[in-house]
Design a protein around this motif. Structure first.
Motif, PDB file in Angstrom:
ATOM      1  N   TYR A 134       6.579  -3.747  -0.324  1.00  0.00           N
ATOM      2  CA  TYR A 134       7.715  -2.843  -0.511  1.00  0.00           C
ATOM      3  C   TYR A 134       8.029  -2.650  -1.993  1.00  0.00           C
ATOM      4  O   TYR A 134       7.917  -3.593  -2.790  1.00  0.00           O
ATOM      5  CB  TYR A 134       8.936  -3.403   0.232  1.00  0.00           C
ATOM      6  CG  TYR A 134       8.659  -3.546   1.718  1.00  0.00           C
ATOM      7  CD1 TYR A 134       8.713  -2.447   2.559  1.00  0.00           C
ATOM      8  CD2 TYR A 134       8.289  -4.784   2.254  1.00  0.00           C
ATOM      9  CE1 TYR A 134       8.425  -2.563   3.917  1.00  0.00           C
ATOM     10  CE2 TYR A 134       8.000  -4.913   3.608  1.00  0.00           C
ATOM     11  CZ  TYR A 134       8.068  -3.806   4.427  1.00  0.00           C
ATOM     12  OH  TYR A 134       7.772  -3.928   5.765  1.00  0.00           O
ATOM     13  N   HIS A 156      12.818  -0.804   6.533  1.00  0.00           N
ATOM     14  CA  HIS A 156      11.912  -1.856   6.036  1.00  0.00           C
ATOM     15  C   HIS A 156      11.932  -3.060   6.975  1.00  0.00           C
ATOM     16  O   HIS A 156      10.902  -3.676   7.251  1.00  0.00           O
ATOM     17  CB  HIS A 156      12.330  -2.332   4.638  1.00  0.00           C
ATOM     18  CG  HIS A 156      12.441  -1.236   3.626  1.00  0.00           C
ATOM     19  ND1 HIS A 156      13.628  -0.930   2.993  1.00  0.00           N
ATOM     20  CD2 HIS A 156      11.531  -0.365   3.140  1.00  0.00           C
ATOM     21  CE1 HIS A 156      13.430   0.080   2.162  1.00  0.00           C
ATOM     22  NE2 HIS A 156      12.161   0.450   2.238  1.00  0.00           N
ATOM     23  N   ILE A 185      -2.818  -1.401  -3.174  1.00  0.00           N
ATOM     24  CA  ILE A 185      -3.600  -1.420  -1.938  1.00  0.00           C
ATOM     25  C   ILE A 185      -4.556  -2.618  -1.911  1.00  0.00           C
ATOM     26  O   ILE A 185      -4.904  -3.120  -0.847  1.00  0.00           O
ATOM     27  CB  ILE A 185      -4.352  -0.071  -1.743  1.00  0.00           C
ATOM     28  CG1 ILE A 185      -4.638   0.172  -0.264  1.00  0.00           C
ATOM     29  CG2 ILE A 185      -5.654  -0.016  -2.506  1.00  0.00           C
ATOM     30  CD1 ILE A 185      -3.638   0.994   0.429  1.00  0.00           C
ATOM     31  N   ILE A 229       1.702  -0.321   8.903  1.00  0.00           N
ATOM     32  CA  ILE A 229       2.148   0.523   7.786  1.00  0.00           C
ATOM     33  C   ILE A 229       3.091   1.592   8.332  1.00  0.00           C
ATOM     34  O   ILE A 229       3.159   1.805   9.535  1.00  0.00           O
ATOM     35  CB  ILE A 229       0.959   1.227   7.095  1.00  0.00           C
ATOM     36  CG1 ILE A 229       0.200   2.106   8.105  1.00  0.00           C
ATOM     37  CG2 ILE A 229       0.031   0.221   6.442  1.00  0.00           C
ATOM     38  CD1 ILE A 229      -0.688   3.133   7.472  1.00  0.00           C
ATOM     39  N   GLU A 266       3.927   7.472   6.639  1.00  0.00           N
ATOM     40  CA  GLU A 266       3.805   8.283   5.417  1.00  0.00           C
ATOM     41  C   GLU A 266       2.754   7.740   4.463  1.00  0.00           C
ATOM     42  O   GLU A 266       2.387   8.404   3.501  1.00  0.00           O
ATOM     43  CB  GLU A 266       5.174   8.390   4.723  1.00  0.00           C
ATOM     44  CG  GLU A 266       5.663   7.163   3.974  1.00  0.00           C
ATOM     45  CD  GLU A 266       6.086   6.001   4.885  1.00  0.00           C
ATOM     46  OE1 GLU A 266       6.091   6.177   6.117  1.00  0.00           O
ATOM     47  OE2 GLU A 266       6.380   4.923   4.350  1.00  0.00           O
ATOM     48  N   ASN A 283       3.743   2.803  12.057  1.00  0.00           N
ATOM     49  CA  ASN A 283       5.006   2.917  12.787  1.00  0.00           C
ATOM     50  C   ASN A 283       5.675   4.238  12.434  1.00  0.00           C
ATOM     51  O   ASN A 283       5.417   4.836  11.382  1.00  0.00           O
ATOM     52  CB  ASN A 283       5.931   1.717  12.524  1.00  0.00           C
ATOM     53  CG  ASN A 283       6.444   1.600  11.109  1.00  0.00           C
ATOM     54  OD1 ASN A 283       5.954   0.790  10.327  1.00  0.00           O
ATOM     55  ND2 ASN A 283       7.425   2.404  10.755  1.00  0.00           N
ATOM     56  N   LYS A 308      14.536  11.005   8.096  1.00  0.00           N
ATOM     57  CA  LYS A 308      14.076   9.642   7.881  1.00  0.00           C
ATOM     58  C   LYS A 308      15.161   8.853   7.156  1.00  0.00           C
ATOM     59  O   LYS A 308      15.751   9.342   6.194  1.00  0.00           O
ATOM     60  CB  LYS A 308      12.809   9.654   7.033  1.00  0.00           C
ATOM     61  CG  LYS A 308      12.265   8.275   6.765  1.00  0.00           C
ATOM     62  CD  LYS A 308      11.100   8.297   5.802  1.00  0.00           C
ATOM     63  CE  LYS A 308      10.608   6.877   5.563  1.00  0.00           C
ATOM     64  NZ  LYS A 308       9.792   6.749   4.359  1.00  0.00           N
TER      65      LYS A 308
HETATM   66  N1  MSP Z   1       4.983   0.321  -1.931  1.00  0.00           N
HETATM   67  C1  MSP Z   1       4.535   1.262  -0.954  1.00  0.00           C
HETATM   68  C2  MSP Z   1       3.554   0.629   0.006  1.00  0.00           C
HETATM   69  C3  MSP Z   1       2.363   0.014  -0.633  1.00  0.00           C
HETATM   70  S1  MSP Z   1       1.347  -0.798   0.528  1.00  0.00           S
HETATM   71  C4  MSP Z   1      -0.012  -1.202  -0.351  1.00  0.00           C
HETATM   72  C5  MSP Z   1       5.749   1.756  -0.176  1.00  0.00           C
HETATM   73  N2  MSP Z   1       6.845   0.992  -0.210  1.00  0.00           N
HETATM   74  S2  MSP Z   1       8.285   1.298   0.480  1.00  0.00           S
HETATM   75  O1  MSP Z   1       9.217   0.365  -0.068  1.00  0.00           O
HETATM   76  O2  MSP Z   1       8.586   2.684   0.355  1.00  0.00           O
HETATM   77  O3  MSP Z   1       8.135   0.848   1.968  1.00  0.00           O
HETATM   78  C6  MSP Z   1       7.438   1.564   2.830  1.00  0.00           C
HETATM   79  C7  MSP Z   1       7.438   1.001   4.242  1.00  0.00           C
HETATM   80  O4  MSP Z   1       8.740   0.672   4.736  1.00  0.00           O
HETATM   81  C8  MSP Z   1       6.984   2.095   5.156  1.00  0.00           C
HETATM   82  O5  MSP Z   1       5.585   2.225   5.144  1.00  0.00           O
HETATM   83  C9  MSP Z   1       7.522   1.655   6.474  1.00  0.00           C
HETATM   84  O6  MSP Z   1       6.679   0.678   7.015  1.00  0.00           O
HETATM   85  C10 MSP Z   1       8.858   1.050   6.073  1.00  0.00           C
HETATM   86  N3  MSP Z   1       9.935   2.033   6.185  1.00  0.00           N
HETATM   87  C11 MSP Z   1      10.705   2.563   5.177  1.00  0.00           C
HETATM   88  N4  MSP Z   1      11.624   3.411   5.711  1.00  0.00           N
HETATM   89  C12 MSP Z   1      11.474   3.448   7.047  1.00  0.00           C
HETATM   90  C13 MSP Z   1      12.140   4.088   8.101  1.00  0.00           C
HETATM   91  N5  MSP Z   1      13.164   4.905   7.920  1.00  0.00           N
HETATM   92  N6  MSP Z   1      11.706   3.839   9.363  1.00  0.00           N
HETATM   93  C14 MSP Z   1      10.662   2.984   9.628  1.00  0.00           C
HETATM   94  N7  MSP Z   1       9.996   2.380   8.650  1.00  0.00           N
HETATM   95  C15 MSP Z   1      10.377   2.603   7.355  1.00  0.00           C
HETATM   96  O7  MSP Z   1       5.639   2.792   0.440  1.00  0.00           O
END
Ligand code: MSP
Length: 512
Positions: free
Chosen positions: A13, A23, A232, A259, A262, A289, A298
Motif C-alpha cells: 500500500y 485497504h 512489483i 490485488i 485497478e 477484488n 470507489k
Molecule cells: N502501491 C500500489 C500497489 C503496488 S503492488 C506492487 C497501490 N497502492 S494503494 O495504496 O493504492 O492500494 C491499492 C489496493 O488497496 C487496491 O489494489 C485494493 O486491493 C485496495 N483498495 C483500495 N481502495 C479500495 C476500495 N475502495 N475497495 C476495495 N479495495 C480497495 O495501488
C-alpha cells in the motif's frame, strides 16, 4: 529447497495515507486465506503485505508534511502496522520498499535484466501523471488530464533519456500463458480484459526516472528506478530473491496474489513478463477484488469518501466487520457498503442467528447438565450435514469464494437453530426424557464445535470464544483433517458460558 509453503500476498500500500476499509478489505481477504491454509494445509502459510514508499507522490506528501520522505514513511508505516494489529491481520512478513534488502535486490534485478538485454536504453517522451506515476498515451487523456477517474489531474510532458523494459518482446509468451491457463486470473472478467489488452499489442515500458529523486538509485547514473518496477518486485525480494535462493524456492511461486482490479495490468502483464525475463515461474493465481463503493463511486482517499476501520470498530466487534465485508458480495464484484448494511446484517446474522445460538445452547447445558458435555451421540443426519458443509467451505475457499463459504456455514447455523426449536430441550427436561435430552445437547455442542472451527478463518475471536467455551484448547479446529470428525467433543468436558458474542446494536451508529 522445494516449495513447502502456501505463499500469498496483498498489494503493497502507498505510504502516503493510512488505511480505509477498502485497504482493510483486501488485507482481511488475505488474512482469511492465510488462516484457512494454516489449519488445512501443512500448517505453513506465508502471508506477505507491506508498503510502497518510493516515488514522487510519496515525496510530495512528505514535503507537505514538512518531513524527509523516509521519516515521513517511518511514521505512516507504524500507523499501518497498528491498524493491521487492530484488525487481527496475521501477516508473516511486512515488506517496506525502503528496506535495504529490497532496494539491493531490485538493483540486482535491474542490472541482470540490463545485462541480458531485457532493459535497453532509449528516450522517453510522453504524457505523465505525477499522482498516478503513470505514462498515458495521448489518446487516453481526457481534455489533457489524467484519465483515471479518481485523479483527473493535469498531466505533464516528459522527455528524458531512459531505460526501457522490453515488454513487447514477451507479448506472444504472455498470450500463450493466458491461453494455456484460462483460470490464472480471476474473476473471468479480469482474465478477459487483460487477454484483450494483450491482443491489442504491447509497448516497451520506461523503467527509469530522471526527475524523481525519491526512489531506488541506478548506480552511477542520475536516475532512479520507476516505482512500479521497484514495487512489483517486492513479491520475490520478500521471498529472498536473489540472495537467499533456498528460502526463495521454499516460497515461490506465489499460490495466490490478491490485488485490486485497478492494478491488474501491472500484475498480469508487466509482472509475469519480468518473471519470464528472470526465468522464474509465474504466480499460480492472481485474484482481483472489486471495489467498495459509496454512492456508486470507489471509496478512495482522493475522493474523500472513506470509512475508516476504527470508526466501525467503535460500534461493532471486529469479527462482525470481517464477516459483513465478506458476506456482502462475491469476491471480485464491486459492492456498496454502508452503516445500514452493517447494522442490518449484524443484528440478523450475528446477534440473532449465531450469537443467540451459542448463548442458548451453552445456557441450556449449564442449566440442565451443570455445563458438562453429555454422552456422545452419532449425530445422525447432522453428522452428514456438517461433513458436507466442511467440504463446501473448503471448495469455496480453495476457489477464493468467501461469500459461498460463509453461506455454507450460515446454513448450518440456521440448521442448528431449527434443531433447537424442533427438539425443544426445555420440554425434554420437563418430561425428564433424559436420554433424548443428552443426545440433543451433545449434538448441539458438537455442532457448535464445528461452527467454531469453520468460522475461525473469518472470525478468529468468535471461533476462539466458542472453542474455549466448549472446553477446547488451542486454535479452533487446528488441523481440520484431524478435528473435523463428528464426535470429537469428549463427554465430561466442562463448558463455560462465554460473554455475549454479538450484543444487539439498537441505535443507528453515529460514528459511521
Ligand atoms: N502501491 C500500489 C500497489 C503496488 S503492488 C506492487 C497501490 N497502492 S494503494 O495504496 O493504492 O492500494 C491499492 C489496493 O488497496 C487496491 O489494489 C485494493 O486491493 C485496495 N483498495 C483500495 N481502495 C479500495 C476500495 N475502495 N475497495 C476495495 N479495495 C480497495 O495501488
Amino acid at each position: 529447497m522445494t516449495k513447502d509453503n502456501f505463499y500469498l500476498t496483498t498489494p503493497i500500500y502507498y505510504a502516503n495515507s493510512t488505511p480505509h476499509i477498502g485497504h482493510a478489505y483486501s488485507t482481511i481477504a488475505a488474512d482469511i486465506l492465510a488462516r484457512y491454509h494454516r489449519v488445512t494445509g501443512n500448517g505453513k502459510a506465508h502471508f506477505l503485505t507491506g508498503t510502497d514508499e518510493h516515488g514522487q507522490k510519496i515525496a510530495d506528501a512528505a514535503q507537505q508534511a514538512g518531513k524527509a520522505p523516509k521519516e515521513f514513511c517511518d511514521e505512516i508505516v507504524e500507523r499501518w502496522k497498528m491498524e493491521w494489529k487492530s484488525l487481527d491481520i496475521s501477516y508473516d512478513q511486512f515488506l517496506r520498499t525502503t528496506d535495504q534488502y529490497h532496494e539491493q535486490a531490485v538493483q540486482q534485478i535491474f542490472f541482470r535484466l540490463r545485462e541480458q538485454g531485457d532493459i535497453v536504453p532509449g528516450t522517453y517522451e510522453g504524457w505523465y501523471c505525477r499522482n498516478d506515476e503513470t505514462f498515458w498515451p495521448e489518446s487516453k487523456l481526457v481534455d489533457g488530464h489524467c484519465p483515471n477517474p479518481e485523479c483527473g489531474r493535469p498531466v505533464e510532458w516528459v522527455s528524458e533519456d531512459a531505460w526501457f523494459f522490453t515488454l513487447s518482446k514477451y507479448r506472444d509468451r504472455l498470450i500463450e500463458h493466458f491461453n494455456a491457463h484460462p483460470d490464472w486470473v480471476r474473476p473471468a472478467s479480469a482474465w478477459n480484459e487483460m487477454a484483450s489488452l494483450l491482443r491489442g499489442g504491447l509497448e516497451d515500458l520506461c523503467v527509469s526516472r530522471v526527475g524523481v529523486t525519491w526512489g531506488i538509485p541506478i548506480p552511477s547514473e542520475d536516475k532512479t528506478i520507476y516505482v512500479w518496477f521497484d514495487a512489483i518486485c517486492n513479491y520475490i525480494t520478500a521471498a529472498g530473491y536473489p540472495e537467499n535462493m533456498d528460502r526463495f524456492h521454499r516460497l515461490w511461486p506465489a499460490d495466490v496474489q490478491l490485488i485490486g482490479k485497478e492494478i491488474l495490468r501491472f500484475h498480469t502483464i508487466l509482472w509475469p513478463a519480468i518473471l519470464m525475463a528472470l526465468k522464474l515461474p509465474l504466480p499460480k493465481l492472481v485474484v482481483a477484488n472489486g471495489w467498495i463503493t459509496m454512492e456508486g463511486q470507489k471509496m478512495s482517499k482522493s475522493l474523500g469518501n472513506v470509512i475508516r476501520p476504527a470508526e466501525l470498530l467503535e460500534t461493532f466487534p471486529l469479527d462482525a466487520v470481517r464477516y459483513v465485508l465478506f458476506a456482502q458480495a462475491p469476491f471480485g464484484a464491486d459492492f456498496s457498503f454502508s452503516e445500514e448494511t452493517m447494522l442490518r446484517r449484524y443484528n440478523a446474522e450475528l446477534a440473532n442467528d449465531l450469537g443467540n445460538l451459542v448463548q442458548r445452547v451453552l445456557a441450556m447445558l449449564a442449566r440442565y447438565r451443570d455445563g458438562v458435555v453429555t454422552a456422545r451421540s452419532s449425530g445422525d443426519e447432522l453428522n452428514a450435514e456438517f461433513d458436507e458443509t466442511a467440504r463446501a467451505v473448503r471448495d469455496a475457499l480453495d476457489a477464493v469464494d468467501y461469500r459461498a463459504a460463509l453461506q455454507a456455514i450460515w446454513e448450518r447455523v440456521g440448521g442448528l437453530n431449527l434443531y433447537v426449536e424442533q427438539a425443544k430441550p426445555w420440554q425434554l427436561n420437563k418430561d425428564a426424557n433424559n436420554a433424548l435430552l443428552d443426545e440433543t445437547l451433545y449434538n448441539l455442542c458438537e455442532g457448535l464445535r464445528w461452527i467454531a472451527a469453520l468460522v475461525y478463518p473469518f472470525m478468529p475471536h468468535t471461533g476462539a470464544a466458542i472453542w474455549n467455551a466448549l472446553g477446547q484448547a488451542g486454535v479452533p479446529g487446528d488441523r481440520w483433517e484431524d478435528t473435523l470428525h463428528w464426535g470429537q467433543l469428549d463427554p465430561g468436558t466442562k463448558t463455560t458460558l462465554p460473554p455475549s458474542l454479538f450484543p444487539r446494536v439498537e441505535h443507528q451508529p453515529s460514528a459511521v
